[in-house]
Design an enzyme around this catalytic site. Structure first.
Site, mmCIF file in Angstrom:
data_model
loop_
_atom_site.group_PDB
_atom_site.id
_atom_site.type_symbol
_atom_site.label_atom_id
_atom_site.label_comp_id
_atom_site.label_asym_id
_atom_site.label_seq_id
_atom_site.Cartn_x
_atom_site.Cartn_y
_atom_site.Cartn_z
ATOM 1 N N SER A 147 -1.295 0.095 3.571
ATOM 2 C CA SER A 147 -1.895 0.638 2.354
ATOM 3 C C SER A 147 -3.279 0.029 2.209
ATOM 4 C CB SER A 147 -1.034 0.268 1.136
ATOM 5 O OG SER A 147 -1.740 0.442 -0.081
ATOM 6 N N TYR A 160 3.317 -6.372 -3.458
ATOM 7 C CA TYR A 160 3.071 -5.187 -2.626
ATOM 8 C C TYR A 160 1.879 -5.423 -1.703
ATOM 9 C CZ TYR A 160 2.240 -0.238 -1.512
ATOM 10 O OH TYR A 160 2.041 0.964 -0.866
#
Length: 258
Positions: A147, A160
């Site tokens: 990501s 995350y």
């Protein structure tokens, strides 16, 4: 042009969102696909991915119930590719957003779940794939889904970001280790992509924040799952035969023009 003709791929998290789009795009380019997920139906309750592939393409596809925190499940998914000629492409796509909020409020149990899925699941997926690709002796491709949060820091999603940054480093390490076997390992870093994850789990799509992101994005839109799927298809094909240890950002230019 069938970029993946004759290939057998496993896509974790392949029932919904980006994973579903990757599996379908692979099939459109000639690959047979093992859809590995904890649920068979997509989150919008549509036709299961493997059934849709059979309906829409000439490719073969099957579903394997796969929890990436369970090594036996990942091995079963890789073994399922044997019926398609043997695993040649592994896409470690399964992941969750996990706990959102200040680091001071982080629940250790929630963090453990994120780590098991987003870090350990990818590591084990790479290990299972590497074992088979080395034995096969004909190279292959591993693509890990990271990501933009694995490249820069965002407030309130530290766990995350930690996981996605770890995937980036893991990718580089394995590219060096597996390169002599002809196995390429790359990472893809999506920005905000229109999926159920960004609609429900971490609401951005359809919000004022999402509209603001569209207005400032160089391409003036949010990403679509097929935008990511096309890049993963390239990385998995012979067109990327000399591409390994790369982090490809798919975000419409946000990261480098902010």
């Amino acid at each position: 042009m069938a970029l993946l003709s004759g290939e057998a791929a496993v896509v974790t998290g392949g029932s919904s969102g980006i994973g579903r789009s990757i599996a379908r795009t692979f099939a459109e380019h000639g690959a047979d696909v093992v859809v590995a997920d904890v649920v068979e139906k997509p989150r919008d309750d549509g036709t299961p991915t493997h059934e849709l592939i059979r309906e829409e393409t000439d490719a073969e596809a099957t579903f394997v119930d796969c929890d990436v925190t369970n090594r036996a499940d990942l091995e079963a998914a890789a073994d399922a590719a044997d019926s398609f000629g043997g695993l040649s492409v592994m896409v470690n796509n399964a992941g969750i957003v996990g706990p959102v909020g200040p680091i001071t409020d982080l629940d250790p149990d929630e963090y453990d779940r994120l780590r098991e899925i987003n870090i350990d699941g990818v590591l084990t997926g790479c290990q299972v794939a590497a074992e088979r690709l080395i034995d096969r002796g004909d190279g292959g491709s591993i693509v890990n889904m990271s990501s933009v949060a694995g490249m820069v820091g965002y407030a309130n999603i530290a766990p995350y970001s930690l996981a996605k940054g770890g995937i980036r480093s893991l990718t580089y390490s394995l590219a060096a280790e597996l390169g002599p076997h002809g196995i390429r390992v790359n990472a893809v870093h999506p920005g905000v992509i229109e999926t159920e994850m960004t609609r429900a789990d971490f609401p951005i799509v359809g919000t004022e924040e999402g509209e603001a992101l569209e207005e400032t994005n160089p391409l003036r839109r949010l990403g679509r799952p097929e935008d990511v799927a096309n890049v993963v298809t390239f990385l998995s094909s012979d067109l990327a035969g000399y591409v390994t240890a790369e982090s490809i950002v798919v975000d419409g230019g946000d990261l480098h023009t902010a």
